[in-house]
Design an enzyme around this catalytic site. Structure first.
Site, PDB file in Angstrom:
ATOM      1  N   ARG A  50       0.846  -1.193   0.000  1.00  0.00           N
ATOM      2  CA  ARG A  50       0.000   0.000   0.000  1.00  0.00           C
ATOM      3  C   ARG A  50       0.884   1.248   0.000  1.00  0.00           C
ATOM      4  O   ARG A  50       1.045   1.910   1.026  1.00  0.00           O
ATOM      5  CB  ARG A  50      -0.923  -0.014   1.212  1.00  0.00           C
ATOM      6  CG  ARG A  50      -1.867  -1.208   1.223  1.00  0.00           C
ATOM      7  CD  ARG A  50      -2.629  -1.304   2.543  1.00  0.00           C
ATOM      8  NE  ARG A  50      -3.507  -2.462   2.556  1.00  0.00           N
ATOM      9  CZ  ARG A  50      -4.216  -2.847   3.617  1.00  0.00           C
ATOM     10  NH1 ARG A  50      -4.123  -2.171   4.746  1.00  0.00           N
ATOM     11  NH2 ARG A  50      -4.990  -3.901   3.554  1.00  0.00           N
ATOM     12  N   ASP A  52       2.360   4.951  -0.312  1.00  0.00           N
ATOM     13  CA  ASP A  52       1.781   6.230   0.093  1.00  0.00           C
ATOM     14  C   ASP A  52       1.611   7.177  -1.087  1.00  0.00           C
ATOM     15  O   ASP A  52       2.129   6.939  -2.190  1.00  0.00           O
ATOM     16  CB  ASP A  52       2.683   6.909   1.124  1.00  0.00           C
ATOM     17  CG  ASP A  52       2.637   6.225   2.480  1.00  0.00           C
ATOM     18  OD1 ASP A  52       1.664   5.501   2.739  1.00  0.00           O
ATOM     19  OD2 ASP A  52       3.582   6.413   3.268  1.00  0.00           O
ATOM     20  N   TYR A 110      13.321  -1.656  -2.613  1.00  0.00           N
ATOM     21  CA  TYR A 110      12.989  -0.242  -2.792  1.00  0.00           C
ATOM     22  C   TYR A 110      14.234   0.547  -3.162  1.00  0.00           C
ATOM     23  O   TYR A 110      15.353   0.173  -2.791  1.00  0.00           O
ATOM     24  CB  TYR A 110      12.432   0.357  -1.497  1.00  0.00           C
ATOM     25  CG  TYR A 110      11.023  -0.009  -1.144  1.00  0.00           C
ATOM     26  CD1 TYR A 110       9.955   0.797  -1.522  1.00  0.00           C
ATOM     27  CD2 TYR A 110      10.754  -1.145  -0.391  1.00  0.00           C
ATOM     28  CE1 TYR A 110       8.651   0.483  -1.175  1.00  0.00           C
ATOM     29  CE2 TYR A 110       9.449  -1.474  -0.031  1.00  0.00           C
ATOM     30  CZ  TYR A 110       8.407  -0.652  -0.436  1.00  0.00           C
ATOM     31  OH  TYR A 110       7.124  -0.970  -0.087  1.00  0.00           O
ATOM     32  N   ARG A 197      11.571   5.370   4.056  1.00  0.00           N
ATOM     33  CA  ARG A 197      11.721   6.825   4.020  1.00  0.00           C
ATOM     34  C   ARG A 197      12.412   7.354   5.270  1.00  0.00           C
ATOM     35  O   ARG A 197      13.185   8.326   5.211  1.00  0.00           O
ATOM     36  CB  ARG A 197      10.357   7.486   3.841  1.00  0.00           C
ATOM     37  CG  ARG A 197       9.774   7.284   2.438  1.00  0.00           C
ATOM     38  CD  ARG A 197       8.317   7.722   2.366  1.00  0.00           C
ATOM     39  NE  ARG A 197       8.152   9.124   2.756  1.00  0.00           N
ATOM     40  CZ  ARG A 197       6.981   9.686   3.018  1.00  0.00           C
ATOM     41  NH1 ARG A 197       5.865   8.950   2.950  1.00  0.00           N
ATOM     42  NH2 ARG A 197       6.898  10.955   3.350  1.00  0.00           N
TER      43      ARG A 197
END
Length: 248
Positions: A50, A52, A110, A197
């Protein structure tokens, strides 16, 4: 009933994130609408990650169930002709009905991109975070290596984390620079909310000299969000790949 697997790439700039939300345009909602109108069924995709608002993907994953007899590999072609240009299905195929993209063991990768130069590059404004100051890439890479292995990442997730366990295993984490683009790449068995992040924001602090590479161990041990660096902006983050070892 059949279950169809979708590998999805998207530019997340214009979306509220993956998950359907009231009064906001989402990736999931856009795909569900296109599938439902095309197939004449009430389609609800199940996503693996999911992401952002503002986060991008090269290989997010979703599945949906359908009564359609269209060959599995043809859904990508038909769906792409009905999607906006900032969402594109990379491949599609049929999987067993018991396959669930979130509850099956995965390996996720990522990337976080930092444009490190004197002035911004307008062509990279959507997929990288601009930082004009000097960053020590070697120190950032040393710090990144401290995340490899199983660790409790409570210091590196948002306070509203819903998962009961904050332990995750990182298989690789590295920082390199090509020309004026710094890329942080991390691969693991799963990630907590905002974890990548927050790690990226912490690595930027390391690059600036505000945090030392050897401090990462202590930050992990504190299990305190306030001990880590800031959360880096969403637009520099891309979900590169989700692998399903037992299905490959």
């Amino acid at each position: 009933m059949r279950r169809i697997f979708l590998e999805i790439a998207y530019d997340g700039t214009n979306y509220s994130g993956w998950q359907i939300q009231n009064n906001a345009v989402s990736i999931q909602g856009t795909i569900d609408k296109a599938l439902s109108e095309w197939l004449g069924e009430d389609i609800h995709t199940i996503g693996a990650s999911r992401t952002d608002a503002g986060v991008h993907a090269l290989g997010n994953v979703a599945v949906f169930d359908t009564e359609s007899r269209i060959p599995g590999d043809k859904f990508a072609y038909g769906l792409n002709s009905r999607l906006p240009e900032d969402i594109c299905i990379q491949q599609s195929f049929e999987v067993p009905m018991e396959f669930h993209p979130r509850y099956t063991e995965t390996i996720k990768t990522y990337e976080y991109k930092i444009l490190n130069r004197r002035f911004p590059d307008p062509t990279r404004r959507k997929d990288s975070f601009f930082y004009y100051g000097k960053l020590d890439v070697d120190a950032m890479n040393m710090a990144a290596s401290e995340f490899v292995g199983p660790h409790d990442f409570k210091s590196f997730c948002s306070a509203n984390q819903e998962k009961k366990s904050t332990v995750r295993t990182i298989y690789s984490a590295m920082v390199d620079k090509e020309d004026d683009m710094i890329t942080f790449t991390i691969t693991g068995n799963g990630f907590l909310y905002n974890m990548v992040r927050i790690i990226a924001g912490t690595l930027i602090e390391v690059g600036k000299g505000a945090i030392k590479p050897e401090d990462i161990k202590e930050i992990l041990e504190k299990k305190d969000r306030s001990a880590a660096g800031p959360t880096a902006p969403a637009h520099g983050l891309t979900l590169v790949e989700i692998e399903y070892p037992e299905w490959e």
